[in-house]
Scaffold this motif. Structure first.
Motif, PDB file in Angstrom:
ATOM      1  N   SER A  16       0.923  -1.184  -0.030  1.00 53.01           N
ATOM      2  CA  SER A  16      -0.156   0.025  -0.094  1.00 53.01           C
ATOM      3  C   SER A  16       0.774   1.315   0.005  1.00 53.01           C
ATOM      4  O   SER A  16       0.428   2.390  -0.184  1.00 53.01           O
ATOM      5  CB  SER A  16      -1.046   0.019   1.332  1.00 53.01           C
ATOM      6  OG  SER A  16      -1.863  -0.914   1.178  1.00 53.01           O
ATOM      7  N   LYS A  18       3.796   3.751  -1.449  1.00 52.65           N
ATOM      8  CA  LYS A  18       3.959   4.549  -2.735  1.00 52.65           C
ATOM      9  C   LYS A  18       5.315   5.026  -3.221  1.00 52.65           C
ATOM     10  O   LYS A  18       5.934   5.417  -2.174  1.00 52.65           O
ATOM     11  CB  LYS A  18       3.022   5.745  -2.939  1.00 52.65           C
ATOM     12  CG  LYS A  18       1.575   5.492  -2.728  1.00 52.65           C
ATOM     13  CD  LYS A  18       0.804   4.577  -3.613  1.00 52.65           C
ATOM     14  CE  LYS A  18      -0.611   4.396  -3.243  1.00 52.65           C
ATOM     15  NZ  LYS A  18      -1.431   3.335  -4.110  1.00 52.65           N
ATOM     16  N   CYS A  36       3.028   3.329   4.000  1.00 48.88           N
ATOM     17  CA  CYS A  36       1.801   3.142   4.526  1.00 48.88           C
ATOM     18  C   CYS A  36       2.055   2.414   5.805  1.00 48.88           C
ATOM     19  O   CYS A  36       2.486   1.504   6.072  1.00 48.88           O
ATOM     20  CB  CYS A  36       0.950   2.437   3.675  1.00 48.88           C
ATOM     21  SG  CYS A  36      -0.697   2.113   4.148  1.00 48.88           S
ATOM     22  N   PRO A  47      -5.867   7.522  10.284  1.00 47.66           N
ATOM     23  CA  PRO A  47      -6.108   8.247   8.968  1.00 47.66           C
ATOM     24  C   PRO A  47      -7.388   9.303   9.467  1.00 47.66           C
ATOM     25  O   PRO A  47      -8.386   8.846  10.219  1.00 47.66           O
ATOM     26  CB  PRO A  47      -6.564   7.331   8.097  1.00 47.66           C
ATOM     27  CG  PRO A  47      -6.015   5.806   8.639  1.00 47.66           C
ATOM     28  CD  PRO A  47      -5.960   5.981  10.240  1.00 47.66           C
ATOM     29  N   GLU A  51      -9.022   9.983   4.053  1.00 45.89           N
ATOM     30  CA  GLU A  51      -7.621   9.204   3.907  1.00 45.89           C
ATOM     31  C   GLU A  51      -7.721   8.032   3.713  1.00 45.89           C
ATOM     32  O   GLU A  51      -8.483   7.176   4.203  1.00 45.89           O
ATOM     33  CB  GLU A  51      -6.725   9.836   5.038  1.00 45.89           C
ATOM     34  CG  GLU A  51      -6.528  11.336   5.163  1.00 45.89           C
ATOM     35  CD  GLU A  51      -5.765  11.771   6.215  1.00 45.89           C
ATOM     36  OE1 GLU A  51      -5.115  12.857   6.252  1.00 45.89           O
ATOM     37  OE2 GLU A  51      -5.616  11.050   7.173  1.00 45.89           O
ATOM     38  N   ASP A  52      -6.848   7.443   2.720  1.00 45.17           N
ATOM     39  CA  ASP A  52      -6.529   5.890   2.493  1.00 45.17           C
ATOM     40  C   ASP A  52      -5.804   5.060   3.571  1.00 45.17           C
ATOM     41  O   ASP A  52      -6.020   3.960   3.618  1.00 45.17           O
ATOM     42  CB  ASP A  52      -6.074   5.705   1.120  1.00 45.17           C
ATOM     43  CG  ASP A  52      -6.681   6.279  -0.042  1.00 45.17           C
ATOM     44  OD1 ASP A  52      -7.868   6.357   0.152  1.00 45.17           O
ATOM     45  OD2 ASP A  52      -6.092   6.391  -1.054  1.00 45.17           O
ATOM     46  N   GLY A  53      -4.907   5.918   4.260  1.00 47.00           N
ATOM     47  CA  GLY A  53      -4.266   5.074   5.339  1.00 47.00           C
ATOM     48  C   GLY A  53      -3.269   6.038   6.044  1.00 47.00           C
ATOM     49  O   GLY A  53      -3.407   7.372   5.811  1.00 47.00           O
TER      50      GLY A  53
END
Length: 116
Positions: A16, A18, A36, A47, A51-53
């Motif tokens: 997860s 980036k 992440c 989060p 927010e995704d994480g």
């Protein structure tokens, strides 16, 4: 005694995470990352809404590179700033990663994990 490389990724969700940038200088390669974090990591924060994480900036720095192969993909979107990770492996002095940016394979004398 310092932490092992593997232990630096405890409570880090690499799939997860980036990739933000690839920087090459002489015999060094730096990967700027948004790691992440999972609950249990010392820098983890819950989060916020939407927010995704929990993402935390950091870097992987490789020095004393003896083998390097970069295969950059044509992603078509020049404005993209974060690249998804498909595979990620550090074993001893060897590192391999496939992501939206491309494939990275290397062998280095030193592999450091740095967080900001």
């Amino acid at each position: 005694m310092g932490k092992s490389i593997a232990s630096r990724f405890d409570h880090v969700d690499i799939p997860s995470s980036k990739l933000r940038a690839v920087i090459i200088n002489d015999d060094e390669l730096t990967l700027e990352m948004d790691f992440c974090l999972e609950p249990g990591h010392p820098d983890y924060e819950e989060p916020g809404a939407g927010e995704d994480g929990c993402f935390h900036p950091g870097m992987l720095r490789f020095a004393g590179i003896s083998k390097l192969s970069l295969d950059r993909r044509d992603i078509g979107d020049e404005g993209k700033r974060r690249f998804a990770i498909d595979t990620f492996n550090i074993e001893g002095t060897k590192f391999d990663m496939a992501c939206e940016w491309g494939d990275i394979h290397l062998q280095a004398r030193s592999i450091r994990v740095l967080t900001e």
